[in-house]
Write a protein that holds these residues in place. Structure first.
Motif, mmCIF file in Angstrom:
data_model
loop_
_atom_site.group_PDB
_atom_site.id
_atom_site.type_symbol
_atom_site.label_atom_id
_atom_site.label_comp_id
_atom_site.label_asym_id
_atom_site.label_seq_id
_atom_site.Cartn_x
_atom_site.Cartn_y
_atom_site.Cartn_z
ATOM 1 N N GLY A 39 107.131 104.204 30.248
ATOM 2 C CA GLY A 39 106.025 104.247 29.294
ATOM 3 C C GLY A 39 105.840 105.567 28.572
ATOM 4 N N GLY A 40 106.654 106.576 28.879
ATOM 5 C CA GLY A 40 106.496 107.889 28.250
ATOM 6 C C GLY A 40 106.390 107.825 26.737
ATOM 7 N N PRO A 41 107.377 107.237 26.070
ATOM 8 C CA PRO A 41 107.319 107.149 24.603
ATOM 9 C C PRO A 41 106.103 106.329 24.116
ATOM 10 C CG PRO A 41 109.555 106.767 25.371
ATOM 11 C CD PRO A 41 108.676 106.802 26.597
ATOM 12 N N ALA A 42 105.751 105.255 24.855
ATOM 13 C CA ALA A 42 104.589 104.436 24.475
ATOM 14 C C ALA A 42 103.306 105.258 24.596
ATOM 15 C CB ALA A 42 104.496 103.195 25.366
ATOM 16 N N LEU A 43 103.237 106.100 25.638
ATOM 17 C CA LEU A 43 102.074 106.962 25.830
ATOM 18 C C LEU A 43 101.961 107.956 24.667
ATOM 19 C CD1 LEU A 43 99.829 107.696 27.972
ATOM 20 C CD2 LEU A 43 101.328 109.578 28.605
ATOM 21 N N ALA A 44 103.096 108.533 24.275
ATOM 22 C CA ALA A 44 103.095 109.485 23.163
ATOM 23 C C ALA A 44 102.642 108.795 21.871
ATOM 24 C CB ALA A 44 104.485 110.094 22.988
ATOM 25 N N ALA A 45 103.087 107.551 21.678
ATOM 26 C CA ALA A 45 102.700 106.807 20.472
ATOM 27 C C ALA A 45 101.195 106.533 20.481
ATOM 28 C CB ALA A 45 103.487 105.493 20.394
ATOM 29 N N LEU A 46 100.669 106.170 21.659
ATOM 30 C CA LEU A 46 99.235 105.908 21.778
ATOM 31 C C LEU A 46 98.431 107.195 21.537
ATOM 32 C CD1 LEU A 46 97.012 103.849 22.509
ATOM 33 C CD2 LEU A 46 97.330 104.497 24.917
ATOM 34 N N ALA A 47 98.965 108.319 22.021
ATOM 35 C CA ALA A 47 98.279 109.609 21.875
ATOM 36 C C ALA A 47 98.088 109.977 20.402
ATOM 37 C CB ALA A 47 99.062 110.705 22.593
ATOM 38 N N MET A 48 99.025 109.549 19.551
ATOM 39 C CA MET A 48 98.946 109.839 18.104
ATOM 40 C C MET A 48 97.676 109.240 17.497
ATOM 41 S SD MET A 48 101.786 111.461 17.104
ATOM 42 C CE MET A 48 102.389 111.021 15.468
ATOM 43 N N LYS A 49 97.193 108.141 18.111
ATOM 44 C CA LYS A 49 96.014 107.454 17.552
ATOM 45 C C LYS A 49 94.719 108.018 18.112
ATOM 46 C CE LYS A 49 98.531 103.059 17.608
ATOM 47 N NZ LYS A 49 98.610 101.897 18.505
ATOM 48 N N GLY A 50 94.813 108.868 19.129
ATOM 49 C CA GLY A 50 93.606 109.364 19.788
ATOM 50 C C GLY A 50 93.293 110.818 19.453
ATOM 51 N N THR A 51 92.192 111.285 20.036
ATOM 52 C CA THR A 51 91.759 112.667 19.832
ATOM 53 C C THR A 51 91.705 113.378 21.175
ATOM 54 O OG1 THR A 51 90.368 111.856 18.041
ATOM 55 C CG2 THR A 51 89.968 114.115 18.800
ATOM 56 N N ALA A 52 92.422 114.502 21.249
ATOM 57 C CA ALA A 52 92.379 115.283 22.482
ATOM 58 C C ALA A 52 91.044 115.999 22.575
ATOM 59 C CB ALA A 52 93.532 116.286 22.499
ATOM 60 N N GLY A 53 90.557 116.217 23.784
ATOM 61 C CA GLY A 53 89.346 117.005 23.969
ATOM 62 C C GLY A 53 88.126 116.183 24.313
ATOM 63 N N ARG A 54 88.147 114.873 23.965
ATOM 64 C CA ARG A 54 86.982 114.054 24.294
ATOM 65 C C ARG A 54 86.918 113.857 25.806
ATOM 66 N NH1 ARG A 54 84.739 108.938 24.412
ATOM 67 N NH2 ARG A 54 86.612 107.706 24.134
ATOM 68 N N PHE A 55 88.045 113.525 26.412
ATOM 69 C CA PHE A 55 88.130 113.583 27.872
ATOM 70 C C PHE A 55 88.610 114.985 28.214
ATOM 71 C CE2 PHE A 55 88.659 109.051 27.027
ATOM 72 C CZ PHE A 55 87.793 108.504 27.957
ATOM 73 N N LYS A 56 88.240 115.447 29.399
ATOM 74 C CA LYS A 56 88.682 116.794 29.813
ATOM 75 C C LYS A 56 89.644 116.687 30.984
ATOM 76 C CE LYS A 56 85.939 119.460 27.180
ATOM 77 N NZ LYS A 56 86.438 119.099 25.831
ATOM 78 N N LEU A 57 90.871 117.078 30.761
ATOM 79 C CA LEU A 57 91.858 117.095 31.848
ATOM 80 C C LEU A 57 92.234 118.539 32.154
ATOM 81 C CD1 LEU A 57 94.213 114.145 30.784
ATOM 82 C CD2 LEU A 57 92.595 114.188 32.692
ATOM 83 N N PRO A 58 92.624 118.828 33.389
ATOM 84 C CA PRO A 58 92.987 120.205 33.746
ATOM 85 C C PRO A 58 94.300 120.643 33.092
ATOM 86 C CG PRO A 58 93.467 118.702 35.562
ATOM 87 C CD PRO A 58 92.749 117.894 34.525
ATOM 88 N N ARG A 59 94.518 121.945 33.053
ATOM 89 C CA ARG A 59 95.799 122.508 32.589
ATOM 90 C C ARG A 59 96.428 123.151 33.826
ATOM 91 N NH1 ARG A 59 93.940 119.863 29.002
ATOM 92 N NH2 ARG A 59 93.758 120.419 26.793
ATOM 93 N N PRO A 60 97.144 122.338 34.654
ATOM 94 C CA PRO A 60 97.565 122.824 35.973
ATOM 95 C C PRO A 60 98.449 124.072 35.892
ATOM 96 C CG PRO A 60 97.970 120.469 35.733
ATOM 97 C CD PRO A 60 97.593 120.977 34.391
ATOM 98 N N MET A 61 98.076 125.071 36.665
ATOM 99 C CA MET A 61 98.852 126.312 36.834
ATOM 100 C C MET A 61 99.016 127.114 35.553
ATOM 101 S SD MET A 61 101.719 125.229 39.686
ATOM 102 C CE MET A 61 102.050 126.926 40.144
ATOM 103 N N LEU A 62 98.150 126.859 34.588
ATOM 104 C CA LEU A 62 98.287 127.559 33.305
ATOM 105 C C LEU A 62 98.201 129.077 33.507
ATOM 106 C CD1 LEU A 62 98.540 127.075 30.227
ATOM 107 C CD2 LEU A 62 96.059 127.277 30.092
ATOM 108 N N ASN A 63 97.314 129.490 34.385
ATOM 109 C CA ASN A 63 97.121 130.924 34.595
ATOM 110 C C ASN A 63 97.624 131.386 35.963
ATOM 111 O OD1 ASN A 63 95.743 131.246 32.059
ATOM 112 N ND2 ASN A 63 94.026 130.132 32.998
ATOM 113 N N SER A 64 98.695 130.719 36.438
ATOM 114 C CA SER A 64 99.193 131.050 37.777
ATOM 115 C C SER A 64 99.934 132.386 37.789
ATOM 116 C CB SER A 64 100.124 129.946 38.284
ATOM 117 O OG SER A 64 101.235 129.810 37.416
#
Lengths: 307, 227
Positions: free
Chosen positions: A145-170
């Motif tokens: 489903g990776g490519p399908a997820l990416a296609a779905l993401a194109m229709k949405g807006t990031a930031g409305r849900f909040k997900l972590p950025r794992p190890m971003l500042n590790s």
């Protein structure tokens, strides 16, 4: 073929490989207007990967090489990916930083030359592509489903849900993606999602993965004072990841190199290229009278010992 | 006629060279290391016979049933050699090769298929001729039909793994320690080629018999599994 099973079934993959190998080989030779006697060597993936599938290619290649009295060249699957951008129209010069992102791997590497690879950091759990596939499954997008997820993401807006950025500042170049998938699962279980929600969640997921990958890739370039970044592996085809990497690298005064789109996923061309580079440099393993072995687990930093 | 033969469906690996009825063989009990020996043994046998790979007329291989990885090893090496040399292939049933090893008469050939199942078939053997009486099946030993003949041989490690099978055919002489060999594969393969048979390298494929190797998502859900 694997879709109705919800994942790759190793035995079925192996059965498929041994059916398709010769028909594909014959087609490639016709397209290239080559005869079997024109081959200078035979490169094949000897690892890492599914043992049964590896064995099909290895046994065929090693036996064929004996009949033509040429070398069989066992190639590391990831080395194929690493060098695949060199097949592009404007290939990067050595040395460069490589970000390898696929369903099986998430690694940052310093590439000094063909055969000289230093692992700088990798995922401690799920690979980025695996996280894409698992998240897609959670959102009911099937497999893979990776490519399908990416296609779905194109229709949405990031930031409305909040997900972590794992190890971003590790502070290091390691990754972790299994927590991201769990965070998505928590949201999916806590409420019912309509199509718009799912698109927004997909967009946020993609943004989180792209941000972490881009940030760490730039950090690797900065640390090793290199302005060339090579991106390889299936996830390297993700458009949002490319946007973020291009923007960040431009700001840094560097350039990102991608393989041609059709060379992003697993392919034989990159293995042939790898074999050719090794052959040109005389990096041919000593013949063992046709004895061979596959290496389902094969850390890339052990590659030098193979030659 | 010069034939090379491989049999790697069981733990007993072997390679044989057939030279107009004369046979040379290498074999060993070494599961999981076939890739280390198949081609080196081939070179040894060819050197012993004083011929080159290019002088081979065909290749026979034990196509199964048996261990999946072993079947594909023999098949992959066979495909590579046969395609490179442009010579035909004779796929030979591993159970037929096992039956041939038991000698003339009616034979019930049964191999341990693991996972509480066996691969089984019945044959009539006369010299190098093996006639199939019942086709290979993959079955739990408890529901495996007994052979229709009451005099003959019961051969294969299936009878060692499931001794209770012997009671199903009390008249048969049991040989649980016979194995399918490349020598037997070569003898059957030679007959296939002599009768104008054989296939191309691309058509040379394993015969797995056990074809249900995974459940689809729908089947898992039907059994109460999760997506």
């Amino acid at each position: 073929m694997h879709e109705e099973y919800g994942g790759v079934v190793p035995e079925l993959a192996s059965r498929d490989h041994i059916r398709r190998l010769i028909p594909l080989l014959e087609r490639v030779l016709v397209e290239a207007a080559c005869h079997r006697s024109d081959m200078a060597a035979i490169a094949y993936t000897s690892g890492p990967g599914l043992a049964g599938a590896l064995l099909v290619g290895a046994s065929f290649a090693e036996a064929l090489a004996q009949t033509l009295n040429i070398s069989a060249l066992p190639v590391h699957h990831l080395e194929g990916h690493l060098l695949s951008p060199l097949l592009g129209k404007s290939p990067p010069e050595f040395p460069f930083i490589a970000l390898l992102v696929s369903g099986g791997h998430t690694q940052l590497m310093r590439v000094a030359e063909v055969g000289e690879y230093e692992l700088l950091g990798e995922s401690l759990d799920d690979a980025a592509g695996e996280a894409f596939d698992k998240t897609a499954k959670l959102l009911g997008l099937g497999y893979p489903g990776g490519p399908a997820l990416a296609a779905l993401a194109m229709k949405g807006t990031a930031g409305r849900f909040k997900l972590p950025r794992p190890m971003l500042n590790s502070g290091d170049l390691a990754f972790s993606f299994s927590g991201l998938k769990t965070a998505v699962l928590t949201i999916v279980r806590s409420r019912s999602l309509d199509e718009a929600d799912k698109a927004d969640l997909a967009a946020e997921f993609q943004e989180a993965v792209a941000e972490v990958l881009a940030t760490k890739a730039i950090a690797a370039c900065r640390k090793h004072r290199l302005s060339r970044l090579v991106v390889a592996g299936g996830v390297g085809a993700n458009l949002r990841l490319r946007e973020r990497l291009d923007a960040a690298m431009a700001k840094f005064g560097g350039k990102v190199f991608y393989p041609e789109l059709e060379l992003c996923t697993d392919n034989g061309a990159m293995i042939a290229f790898c074999g050719a580079q090794r052959l040109l440099r005389g990096m041919v393993p000593e013949s063992r009278g046709g004895a061979f072995a596959v290496r389902p687990r094969w850390p890339l930093n052990e590659l030098a010992q193979a030659f | 006629m010069r034939l090379l033969a491989f049999e790697t469906a069981t733990r007993r690996l072997s390679v044989a060279l057939w030279l107009d009825g004369e046979l040379l063989q290498r074999s060993a009990d070494m599961p999981n290391s076939g890739s280390e020996v198949l081609l080196p043994w081939t070179h040894e046998l060819l050197a012993e016979a004083g011929i080159s790979l290019q002088q081979l007329d065909g290749i026979a291989f034990g196509a199964g049933p048996g261990g999946f990885t072993g079947l594909r090893l023999a098949c992959g090496v066979t495909q590579g050699l046969a395609w490179g040399l442009n010579i035909p292939v004779a796929p030979v049933s591993t159970l037929q090769a096992l039956a041939l090893a038991a000698g003339d008469g009616d034979t019930w050939a049964v191999l341990d298929a693991r996972m509480n199942e066996v691969y089984a078939a019945t044959y009539r053997v006369a010299g190098d001729g093996v006639t199939e009486l019942t086709a290979p099946v993959c079955s739990p030993p408890a529901v495996l039909p007994a052979p229709t003949f009451s005099v003959g041989t019961a051969v294969g490690d299936g009878f060692a793994a499931y001794p209770e099978l012997q009671q199903r055919a009390p008249g048969l002489t049991v040989c649980p320690d016979q194995w399918p060999t490349a020598t037997a594969v070569a003898r059957i393969g030679a007959r296939i080629f002599a009768n104008g048979g054989g296939v191309t390298a691309a058509e040379a494929q394993p015969v797995y018999v056990r074809d249900k190797v995974a459940l689809t998502t729908a089947e898992r859900l039907a059994r109460g599994g999760v997506r």
